[in-house]
Scaffold this motif. Structure first.
Motif, PDB file in Angstrom:
ATOM      1  N   SER A  39       0.682  -1.154   0.020  1.00 39.66           N
ATOM      2  CA  SER A  39      -0.106   0.029  -0.207  1.00 39.66           C
ATOM      3  C   SER A  39       0.831   1.325   0.130  1.00 39.66           C
ATOM      4  O   SER A  39       0.450   2.179  -0.711  1.00 39.66           O
ATOM      5  N   ARG A  80       3.787   1.628  -1.237  1.00 37.61           N
ATOM      6  CA  ARG A  80       4.474   2.164  -2.500  1.00 37.61           C
ATOM      7  C   ARG A  80       3.466   2.743  -3.463  1.00 37.61           C
ATOM      8  O   ARG A  80       3.871   3.687  -4.127  1.00 37.61           O
ATOM      9  N   VAL A  81       2.149   2.041  -3.467  1.00 42.36           N
ATOM     10  CA  VAL A  81       1.143   2.736  -4.414  1.00 42.36           C
ATOM     11  C   VAL A  81       0.981   4.133  -3.992  1.00 42.36           C
ATOM     12  O   VAL A  81       0.879   4.901  -4.939  1.00 42.36           O
ATOM     13  N   LEU A  82       0.751   4.462  -2.812  1.00 44.60           N
ATOM     14  CA  LEU A  82       0.631   5.886  -2.390  1.00 44.60           C
ATOM     15  C   LEU A  82       1.777   6.732  -2.708  1.00 44.60           C
ATOM     16  O   LEU A  82       1.596   7.727  -3.346  1.00 44.60           O
ATOM     17  N   LEU A  83       3.073   6.241  -2.717  1.00 50.10           N
ATOM     18  CA  LEU A  83       4.182   6.820  -3.147  1.00 50.10           C
ATOM     19  C   LEU A  83       4.460   7.304  -4.522  1.00 50.10           C
ATOM     20  O   LEU A  83       5.302   7.805  -4.838  1.00 50.10           O
ATOM     21  N   MET A  84       3.642   6.598  -5.217  1.00 55.25           N
ATOM     22  CA  MET A  84       3.806   6.653  -6.694  1.00 55.25           C
ATOM     23  C   MET A  84       2.981   7.903  -7.222  1.00 55.25           C
ATOM     24  O   MET A  84       2.831   8.165  -8.342  1.00 55.25           O
ATOM     25  N   SER A  85       2.146   8.567  -6.195  1.00 54.74           N
ATOM     26  CA  SER A  85       1.378   9.492  -6.782  1.00 54.74           C
ATOM     27  C   SER A  85       2.442  10.771  -7.032  1.00 54.74           C
ATOM     28  O   SER A  85       3.263  11.045  -6.394  1.00 54.74           O
ATOM     29  N   PRO A  86       2.219  11.431  -8.025  1.00 57.04           N
ATOM     30  CA  PRO A  86       3.044  12.746  -8.138  1.00 57.04           C
ATOM     31  C   PRO A  86       2.510  13.788  -7.212  1.00 57.04           C
ATOM     32  O   PRO A  86       3.365  14.766  -7.309  1.00 57.04           O
ATOM     33  N   ARG A 144       4.815  14.247  -1.063  1.00 54.77           N
ATOM     34  CA  ARG A 144       4.810  13.147  -0.213  1.00 54.77           C
ATOM     35  C   ARG A 144       4.169  13.727   1.056  1.00 54.77           C
ATOM     36  O   ARG A 144       3.340  13.066   1.704  1.00 54.77           O
ATOM     37  N   LEU A 197       0.586  13.537   0.810  1.00 54.09           N
ATOM     38  CA  LEU A 197       0.000  12.230   0.754  1.00 54.09           C
ATOM     39  C   LEU A 197      -0.077  11.703   2.330  1.00 54.09           C
ATOM     40  O   LEU A 197      -1.009  11.209   2.606  1.00 54.09           O
ATOM     41  N   ALA A 237       7.390  15.306  -9.705  1.00 53.18           N
ATOM     42  CA  ALA A 237       6.111  15.151  -9.754  1.00 53.18           C
ATOM     43  C   ALA A 237       5.768  14.829 -11.509  1.00 53.18           C
ATOM     44  O   ALA A 237       5.068  14.456 -11.773  1.00 53.18           O
ATOM     45  N   MET A 297       6.818  11.309 -12.193  1.00 54.61           N
ATOM     46  CA  MET A 297       5.960  10.452 -11.698  1.00 54.61           C
ATOM     47  C   MET A 297       4.653  10.155 -12.448  1.00 54.61           C
ATOM     48  O   MET A 297       4.017   9.308 -12.625  1.00 54.61           O
ATOM     49  N   LEU A 306      -5.138   8.736  -6.516  1.00 54.31           N
ATOM     50  CA  LEU A 306      -3.874   9.395  -6.147  1.00 54.31           C
ATOM     51  C   LEU A 306      -3.310   9.954  -7.357  1.00 54.31           C
ATOM     52  O   LEU A 306      -2.394  10.702  -7.030  1.00 54.31           O
TER      53      LEU A 306
END
Lengths: 261, 245
Positions: A96, A98-104, A107, A110, B71, B74, B102
Motif C-alpha cells: 500500500s 508503494r502505491v501511495l508514493l507513486m502519486s505525483p 509526499r 499524501l 512530480a 511520476m 492518487l
C-alpha cells in the motif's frame, strides 16, 4: 499541485480507508473491547477507592465512569494512531505504501491525507464507544457529542503524527510490543485519563510534573471539556501546537525505504 | 521523449549496489533490463520511482530531472513492482479507482479509463471480483492496467513474471509487447529469465551493480560467442570481471 487533483486524491485515500474499515469489522469490535473493559470492569472496582470531588468541567459530583470516559475515548485514538502509523512504516517496502508514493502529489500531502483519513475512521470507533457508554450512565449533554468532534479529530491527528514520528526515528520501536511498553502505557498512565492530576500531585510532585508535560494529558482535557460544552484553551493551544510540531517532524523525517535511513 | 539515467551510483551502507550506471531509453520499444539476482535491477527501479533517494547522478525524462521536478516524472511513468501491491480485500475496480485518485483523476473519468484498460487486458468481466479471487497472471494484468490508468509514456516492470507458470509468463510478455507497439509506449522490463527477451530487443545488462552491456540482445551473442541469449547471459555474468560495452 492543484486543488481539484488534491481533493480527488484525499477522497480516494479516505474511500480506501473506509472500505478497509468496513471489511475489518472484527478489528473494529476488538478495538472497542479494550476501553469497554476499562469502563465496565476497571471502573466498577476502582470507583470505591477513588472519590472524585467536583472538578472542572463538571458542575456536580460525577461517577468514576463519567470521569474516565474522555480518557478512554483518547485511548482508542492512541491505539489506532500508533497502530496505523506503525503499519505505514511496515508497509513502506510493501504494497500500500508503494502505491501511495507513486502519486505525483507531494509526499507530505499524501502522508497528511493518510493520517487524516485514518483519524476520521477512528472517530467512528469513539462514537460507537460513547454510544455503548450510555448504558453505564455516561451521559454528556447531547450537544457535547457535536462539540467534541473537532477536539477528537485534533487528538487523533496528534497521536498518528506522534506515532509516525516515533516509528520513523526510533528503530527499536518497530514492533507493537515496544510501542505498548515505551509509548502507549506511559502516555496513558502518566496523564489525567484515569485520575485527576491533583490526586497525582498528592502522591508525588515529580510524577505530577511528568503528567503535566505529557501532551496526552492535555489531549484528554481538551476532549473532556469539549464533551461538556466547555473550551479548555490551554489544552487546545498545547494540543494544536504539539500536533503541528509532530506532523512537521513526521512528514519531513519520513523515508520511503527502511534501508535508506 | 527519452529517459536518461546519468552516472548513477548507490550504496546501502557499506555495500555498493550500483556503480556509475548510465544509459538512455528512446521513445517506444521494448527494453530488457537484465541481470542475475542481486545485480541491482530493483535498486535501479527504486531510484527511478523515488522509493530511494538518489545519492549520485541524475535521472531525466526529456529535460525534467527527478531531483528538481519529481512530480512531472511520476506523471509520466507507470510501474509494476516485483511484489504485488494490490489490496487483496478490495475489488479490481476499487484498486484501480484508488490509484486513479492518487493521480488526481476524478472518479467519473477514472471509471471510463478503467473500462478501457480492463478491456485491453481482457479483464472486464472481473472488475467487481476481489483481487484475492484472481490467479497470479490475472493479478499481474490488473497491475499493468493500473500502471497505465494515468496514461504514462513509460512503463516500468520489475520482474513481473516472478512466480508465474511458463504459459502465463509468455502470455504476459506478449501482452506488454503488443501494448508497446500499439501505444508507442517505452517499456523497461526487468528480468533474469532470458526466454522473455528477443534478439532484436534493446537490453541493459547489469552485473554486481555495474553496467555490462547496453545494446541489442543480438550483441550479447556476438560478444560472448554463444548461440542463445540464455547461454550468453550465463557466460557474461559468470566471468570474474567485464568491461562495459
Amino acid at each position: 499541485m492543484n486543488l481539484i487533483s488534491s481533493w480527488h486524491c484525499f477522497k480516494g485515500i479516505l474511500v480506501r480507508e473506509f472500505l478497509r474499515f468496513v471489511q475489518q469489522r472484527s478489528r473494529f469490535l476488538s478495538a472497542l473491547v479494550r476501553p469497554l473493559l476499562w469502563l465496565v470492569v476497571f471502573a466498577a472496582g476502582f470507583r470505591a477507592a477513588l472519590g472524585i470531588s467536583i472538578i472542572q468541567p463538571y458542575d456536580t459530583y460525577i461517577t468514576y465512569e463519567t470521569y474516565i470516559a474522555p480518557g478512554l475515548c483518547c485511548m482508542i485514538l492512541l491505539f489506532n494512531g500508533m497502530q496505523s502509523s506503525l503499519s505505514m512504516v511496515y508497509d513502506r517496502e510493501m504494497g500500500s505504501m508503494r502505491v501511495l508514493l507513486m502519486s505525483p502529489l507531494p509526499r507530505p500531502y499524501l502522508l497528511l491525507c493518510k493520517m487524516t483519513a485514518t483519524a476520521l475512521i477512528s472517530l467512528t470507533q469513539v462514537y460507537a464507544f460513547l454510544a455503548i457508554a450510555l448504558l453505564v450512565e455516561v451521559e454528556p449533554p447531547l450537544l457535547g457529542y457535536l462539540y467534541v468532534l473537532p477536539a477528537l479529530l485534533l487528538v487523533a491527528l496528534l497521536l498518528s503524527s506522534l506515532g509516525l514520528f516515533l516509528s520513523t526515528r526510533i528503530r527499536q520501536l518497530e514492533n507493537f510490543a515496544g510501542v505498548m511498553n515505551f509509548v502507549i502505557f506511559p502516555m496513558f498512565f502518566l496523564s489525567s485519563a484515569l485520575y485527576p492530576l491533583w490526586k497525582m500531585q498528592e502522591a508525588s510532585e515529580w510524577l505530577y510534573w511528568i503528567c503535566m508535560i505529557n501532551p496526552f494529558t492535555h489531549a484528554v482535557e481538551l476532549v473532556r471539556y469539549a464533551l461538556y460544552l466547555k473550551l479548555n484553551s490551554d489544552a487546545l493551544i498545547i494540543t494544536a501546537g504539539t500536533t503541528l510540531l509532530f506532523t512537521l517532524l513526521a512528514v519531513t523525517g519520513f523515508r520511503p525505504q527502511k534501508n535508506s535511513r | 521523449m527519452s529517459i536518461s539515467v546519468d552516472s548513477i551510483s548507490f550504496r546501502y551502507g557499506p555495500r555498493q549496489a550500483l556503480q556509475d550506471i548510465s544509459f538512455t531509453l528512446n521513445r517506444g520499444g521494448f527494453h530488457g533490463l537484465l541481470g542475475p539476482n542481486g545485480a541491482g535491477k530493483s535498486t535501479l527501479f527504486s531510484l527511478i520511482t523515488r522509493l530511494n533517494a538518489l545519492q549520485q547522478g541524475d535521472i531525466r525524462i526529456d529535460d525534467a530531472s527527478i531531483r528538481r521536478q519529481p512530480a512531472s516524472l511520476m506523471r509520466r511513468i507507470g510501474v509494476v513492482f516485483q511484489q504485488s501491491t494490490l489490496d487483496l480485500d478490495l475489488t479490481v475496480a476499487q484498486n484501480l479507482l484508488y490509484h486513479a485518485s492518487l493521480h488526481g483523476i476524478s472518479s467519473r473519468d477514472a471509471r471510463q479509463r478503467i473500462d478501457t484498460e480492463l478491456q485491453r487486458m481482457e479483464m472486464s468481466d472481473r472488475a467487481h471480483d476481489k483481487v484475492r479471487a484472481l490467479n497470479g497472471g490475472h493479478r499481474r494484468r490488473v497491475e499493468i492496467a493500473r500502471a497505465l490508468l494515468h496514461r504514462p509514456e513509460i512503463l516500468l516492470l520489475d520482474e513481473p513474471t516472478v512466480g508465474l507458470d511458463p504459459q502465463t509468463r509468455r502470455s504476459l510478455n506478449h501482452h506488454v509487447r503488443k501494448l508497446c507497439e500499439e501505444e508507442n509506449l517505452t517499456v523497461l522490463w526487468a528480468t533474469h529469465l532470458m526466454e522473455e527477451i528477443n534478439e532484436d530487443d534493446s537490453i541493459i545488462l547489469l552485473h554486481k551493480g555495474c553496467l555490462l552491456v547496453d545494446d541489442r540482445a543480438a550483441t550479447l551473442l556476438s560478444l560472448s560467442g554463444q548461440n542463445t541469449i540464455s547461454d550468453a547471459f550465463h557466460h557474461l555474468t559468470t566471468l570474474p570481471q567485464q568491461e562495459s560495452v
